[in-house]
Design a protein around this motif. Sequence first.
Motif, PDB file in Angstrom:
ATOM      1  N   ARG A  29      -8.992   0.635  -2.398  1.00 12.29           N
ATOM      2  CA  ARG A  29     -10.384   1.201  -3.197  1.00 12.29           C
ATOM      3  C   ARG A  29     -10.120   2.676  -2.983  1.00 12.29           C
ATOM      4  O   ARG A  29     -10.339   3.606  -3.983  1.00 12.29           O
ATOM      5  N   GLY A  30      -9.959   3.200  -1.722  1.00 17.24           N
ATOM      6  CA  GLY A  30      -9.630   4.698  -1.571  1.00 17.24           C
ATOM      7  C   GLY A  30      -8.643   5.280  -2.411  1.00 17.24           C
ATOM      8  O   GLY A  30      -8.775   6.379  -3.104  1.00 17.24           O
ATOM      9  N   LEU A  31      -7.545   4.599  -2.579  1.00 18.26           N
ATOM     10  CA  LEU A  31      -6.426   5.002  -3.559  1.00 18.26           C
ATOM     11  C   LEU A  31      -6.870   4.914  -4.949  1.00 18.26           C
ATOM     12  O   LEU A  31      -6.558   6.043  -5.678  1.00 18.26           O
TER      13      LEU A  31
ATOM     14  N   ASN B   4     -21.873   5.746 -10.687  1.00 21.38           N
ATOM     15  CA  ASN B   4     -22.772   7.166 -10.814  1.00 21.38           C
ATOM     16  C   ASN B   4     -24.144   6.440 -11.534  1.00 21.38           C
ATOM     17  O   ASN B   4     -24.409   7.601 -12.440  1.00 21.38           O
TER      18      ASN B   4
ATOM     19  N   LEU C   1     -18.410   3.162   1.420  1.00 18.22           N
ATOM     20  CA  LEU C   1     -18.260   2.487   0.327  1.00 18.22           C
ATOM     21  C   LEU C   1     -17.769   2.929  -1.011  1.00 18.22           C
ATOM     22  O   LEU C   1     -17.253   2.456  -1.823  1.00 18.22           O
TER      23      LEU C   1
ATOM     24  N   LEU D 180       0.880  -1.120  -0.012  1.00 16.01           N
ATOM     25  CA  LEU D 180      -0.091  -0.054  -0.057  1.00 16.01           C
ATOM     26  C   LEU D 180       0.758   1.296   0.041  1.00 16.01           C
ATOM     27  O   LEU D 180       0.581   2.280  -0.928  1.00 16.01           O
ATOM     28  N   GLN D 181       1.700   1.303   0.870  1.00 15.62           N
ATOM     29  CA  GLN D 181       2.674   2.329   0.810  1.00 15.62           C
ATOM     30  C   GLN D 181       3.444   2.528  -0.330  1.00 15.62           C
ATOM     31  O   GLN D 181       3.600   3.756  -0.940  1.00 15.62           O
TER      32      GLN D 181
ATOM     33  N   LEU E 189     -13.839   6.600   2.554  1.00 21.49           N
ATOM     34  CA  LEU E 189     -12.807   6.115   1.985  1.00 21.49           C
ATOM     35  C   LEU E 189     -11.659   7.226   1.814  1.00 21.49           C
ATOM     36  O   LEU E 189     -10.298   6.912   2.313  1.00 21.49           O
TER      37      LEU E 189
ATOM     38  N   HIS F 244     -20.229   9.725  -6.644  1.00 25.62           N
ATOM     39  CA  HIS F 244     -21.144   8.834  -7.075  1.00 25.62           C
ATOM     40  C   HIS F 244     -22.468   9.083  -6.514  1.00 25.62           C
ATOM     41  O   HIS F 244     -23.269   9.232  -7.436  1.00 25.62           O
TER      42      HIS F 244
ATOM     43  N   LEU G 280     -16.057  -5.579  -1.243  1.00 26.39           N
ATOM     44  CA  LEU G 280     -15.361  -4.667  -1.215  1.00 26.39           C
ATOM     45  C   LEU G 280     -14.536  -4.528  -2.554  1.00 26.39           C
ATOM     46  O   LEU G 280     -13.782  -3.318  -3.006  1.00 26.39           O
TER      47      LEU G 280
ATOM     48  N   PHE H  19      -2.284   7.624   5.615  1.00 34.10           N
ATOM     49  CA  PHE H  19      -1.103   8.198   4.770  1.00 34.10           C
ATOM     50  C   PHE H  19      -0.982   9.878   5.040  1.00 34.10           C
ATOM     51  O   PHE H  19      -0.338  10.444   4.690  1.00 34.10           O
TER      52      PHE H  19
ATOM     53  N   GLN I 194       0.787   3.979  -2.911  1.00 36.03           N
ATOM     54  CA  GLN I 194       0.617   5.466  -2.544  1.00 36.03           C
ATOM     55  C   GLN I 194       1.711   6.356  -2.918  1.00 36.03           C
ATOM     56  O   GLN I 194       1.370   7.438  -3.494  1.00 36.03           O
TER      57      GLN I 194
ATOM     58  N   ARG J 293     -10.089   5.255  -6.363  1.00 36.95           N
ATOM     59  CA  ARG J 293     -11.073   6.298  -6.489  1.00 36.95           C
ATOM     60  C   ARG J 293     -10.483   7.675  -6.475  1.00 36.95           C
ATOM     61  O   ARG J 293     -10.871   8.279  -7.356  1.00 36.95           O
ATOM     62  N   MET J 294      -9.236   7.994  -5.891  1.00 37.68           N
ATOM     63  CA  MET J 294      -8.855   9.315  -5.952  1.00 37.68           C
ATOM     64  C   MET J 294      -7.752   9.579  -6.860  1.00 37.68           C
ATOM     65  O   MET J 294      -7.169  10.552  -6.940  1.00 37.68           O
TER      66      MET J 294
ATOM     67  N   ILE K 172     -23.991  12.491  -8.393  1.00 36.65           N
ATOM     68  CA  ILE K 172     -24.400  12.286  -9.696  1.00 36.65           C
ATOM     69  C   ILE K 172     -25.615  11.599  -9.795  1.00 36.65           C
ATOM     70  O   ILE K 172     -26.795  11.925 -10.557  1.00 36.65           O
ATOM     71  N   ILE K 173     -26.011  10.625  -8.681  1.00 35.61           N
ATOM     72  CA  ILE K 173     -27.268   9.834  -8.707  1.00 35.61           C
ATOM     73  C   ILE K 173     -28.289  10.751  -8.129  1.00 35.61           C
ATOM     74  O   ILE K 173     -29.461  10.767  -8.847  1.00 35.61           O
TER      75      ILE K 173
ATOM     76  N   TYR L 220     -10.061  -2.364   1.168  1.00 36.40           N
ATOM     77  CA  TYR L 220     -10.728  -1.177   1.318  1.00 36.40           C
ATOM     78  C   TYR L 220      -9.853   0.041   1.285  1.00 36.40           C
ATOM     79  O   TYR L 220     -10.112   1.092   0.622  1.00 36.40           O
ATOM     80  N   VAL L 221      -8.414   0.095   1.501  1.00 36.96           N
ATOM     81  CA  VAL L 221      -7.528   1.290   1.362  1.00 36.96           C
ATOM     82  C   VAL L 221      -7.300   1.351  -0.044  1.00 36.96           C
ATOM     83  O   VAL L 221      -7.156   2.480  -0.292  1.00 36.96           O
TER      84      VAL L 221
ATOM     85  N   CYS M 257     -10.241   7.252   5.703  1.00 39.85           N
ATOM     86  CA  CYS M 257      -9.431   6.211   5.763  1.00 39.85           C
ATOM     87  C   CYS M 257      -7.877   6.322   5.269  1.00 39.85           C
ATOM     88  O   CYS M 257      -6.941   6.324   6.036  1.00 39.85           O
ATOM     89  N   PHE M 258      -7.862   7.119   4.034  1.00 42.56           N
ATOM     90  CA  PHE M 258      -6.632   7.447   3.513  1.00 42.56           C
ATOM     91  C   PHE M 258      -5.877   8.367   4.348  1.00 42.56           C
ATOM     92  O   PHE M 258      -4.588   8.392   4.688  1.00 42.56           O
TER      93      PHE M 258
END
Lengths: 407, 266
Positions: free
Chosen positions: A272-274, A340, B55, A211-212, B87, B60, A303, B95, A215, A276-277, B63-64, A269-270, B90-91
Motif C-alpha cells: 500500500r505504501g509503495l 480524498n 492507513l 516487495l523488493q 506508510l 488524503h 488493508l 527500504f 520497489q 501510494r507513492m 484535501i478533506i 501494508y508495505v 514503514c517504507f
Amino acid sequence: MAALATGGWTPSDGATSFQRKVPASSRLAAIAGTRPSVRHGQLLLSSGLPSLDCVLGGGLAVGTLLLIEEDKYGIYSNLLFKYFLAEGIVCGHNLFVASAKEDPADILKELPAPLFDDVHKKQVDEKETAIKSKQESQESMKIAWRYQNLPRIEVSPAASARFGHYYDGSKTVSPELLQSTKWHRFFLPEEKSLHPEIKTCNMTCGYTRLLQSIQRIIYQEGFDGSYPQKKQKNILRIGIQSLGSVLWGDDICCADNPEDIYSLTKFLYVLRGLLRMSLSACIITVPAHLIQNKAIMERVTNLSDTVVGLESFIGSERETNPLYKDYQGLIHVHQIPRLNSLICDVSGTKDLAFRLKRKLFTIERLHLPPDLSDTVSRSSKQDLAESTKLLSSGCGAMAIGKKHLDF
Amino acid sequence: MFVELNELLNASPEKPEQGKLTLLRDTKTDGSFLVHHFLSFYLKAGCKVCFVALLQSFSHYNIIAQKLGVSLTAAKERGQLVFLEGLKSCFDVLFGEEQHVGQTNPLRFVSEDGSNLKTMYEFVRTSLMASGSDSWKCPVLLVDDLSVLLSLGVRPVDVLDFIHYCRVAVCSQLKGNIVVLVHSNDDSEDEENELVVNSLCHQSNLILWAEGLATGFCKDVHGQLKIIQKGSSELKAERNLLQIYQYKIQDKNVTFFARGMSAAVL
C-alpha cells in the motif's frame, strides 16, 4: 468506378465534422489510458471491463489496490486478472506480472485480444478502408439520396484514446502488440534460484522478494517521480496472481492454525505504501475460499482499497436454479475506497451477477426472471423465494433484520 | 468539523474538554469521517495535535481537511500539527538506508521481531511535550486505525500497553485528549481485535459508534451513530448516556437526524 481503380483520386482527410481537434499541449500532459475522476480529481484507470468500471465508480484510482477474492476454481478471477493486464497493453502502460505457479510470459501470451484492434493499422490502410467504405456508401444511397452529401460518421471508435475496451475472449493478443509493451516479470521459482540470499524481513520470503522486486522496478523506472526529467509519464500495472496460496510459501490456505498469520497483512501494508507513492495500480487475486481463519480476510479487506468477491455457480446447486439461468456467477463488491473525499461513488445496485457469453464478459444487475408459468405451483415459488433470501443486501450483511424497519 | 456533531456532543472549539479518551468505533461501514471531524475540530480549537496516520497518505487528509476549512500544511508549518505518515515510515524502515533510519523511526517494529511500540510512544511523547515558545492549548493524540497495528504483528497486549502509556502521558500528565479509531464487528472472528476494542470501550470516556444499517444499504441514510457518554462520577455509579442518531454524509458536511427523520422520508 474506373476513376477509383486508377487511384487518381486524392484521399481527403478521414476526419469528420464530429471529431474535435484537441490542442497538442494538453495531449502531452495527460497520461494515456487515464482520465480524472469527477468526484475527487484522482486519475482513474480502466480495470479492463467497462461494466466493472461502472460498478467501481468510474474506474480504479491510480495508487490503489484491487483485491479479487477468487471463485472456487479460479476461472473467472483469472479472466479479470487477464483483462486488467490486457487493458494495460492496449493503453501502452508498463506491466509487472508476478506469479508463483505460471510463467509470466505464458500468462501474457494468453491475454485476450481487444475487439477493435486498429492500433497497429498503418495510417494509409486506415484511410484506404475509410475511403472505400465512403465510396460504397455513396454508391448505395439510392433511397436516402438526400443524405448523399453529408460527411460519413465514423462508427468504430478511435483506438486507444478511449477509456475502457472490450476484449475478445476467443482470440489471443497479437505478438506485435506484446512486443511493443514494456513489461517486467517475477516468477517465484526462478527468483529463488537466481538470488538465493536476501535480507530477511520477518515475512514469508516469497513476499519479501516480491516487495523488493516491485520497489526496485518502481525506483529504477522512475514511477515514483525520482527522474523528473522524463518527458512522458506512464503507469505501472502490477498483477499478482493467487497471493496467499501455498506456492508463495504461506500456509494460511492449508492450515487451520497457520504459523505466521501476519505475513500477508504485512505484505499488503508495505505494498500500500509503495502504491501510494508511485504512479501505479495493482490487482491481486487471493484464494479467499481456502483461508480458514476468517480474521485474516477481515484484516486483508481493511488493508485493501477495492475488494471484489466472485462467486461462481459451477458445482453448486445454483447452477440448475432457474433464477440464475442466464448467469455464471455473482459478484460482491465488498469495499470501495473513499479517496480524498468523505463519500465515494457507490452504485445503488448491490445484486450483481456476471455472465460470459461467446466473446464478452459482462457484469449486470441481477434481476428475477418473469414468472411465466401457467399454473402457480407452490414448490417452484418457494425455491425462488429461498434463493432471493440468499442475495446479499448491501453493507456486506445478510438482511437478518427483515422485520426490523429502521424507518 | 461538523457543526451538527458539535451540538450533539455539546462540544465547542472555544473550550475543548481535557483529559478525555474518545473511542471511535465502526462496524460494517467506514467511520473515518469521525476522524476528519476531530482533526479539524482540535486544529480549530488551537490545540497541538499529534496525528498518527497509519492507513492513508498525508494528501488524503489534507484535501478533506481543506473542505472542512483547515489547512494541514499550514498547521504543520506553524508547528501545531505533528503528522506521522505510517506508510512512508514503514517504507523508510524496510527500504531506506541504514544510517538514515536510525533508532528513532516509530515504525521500527515492522522489521524487527516485533511487538515493541516503545519507539512510537517516545515519538508521541516528544512531539506533544510542551516547549517553551508554544502557545497551544491542550495536546491531542489522534490515531487513525489502531486495528492496523494488529495486522502488522503487534500483540494485543502491547497495543493496550501503548494506549495506557499514552493515557498516562497525554491525559493525566499533560491534561490532553486522545482520540482513537478502531474497527469492530459483531460476528467478527478476529478475537485479538475484539479484545482490544472491548478493553478500550471500558477505558474511554466517550464512544462514538458508527454502524451500517441493519436493514442494508440505503442511499439517503448512510448509517447510524451511537453516542455513549460514560457517567462522570464512578462513585455515584451514574448511568451511561446513550443517544442514537442516523447520518448522511455529503461532500463537505455530515447531517445528523433522529431515527426515521431522514429528509428523504419526511
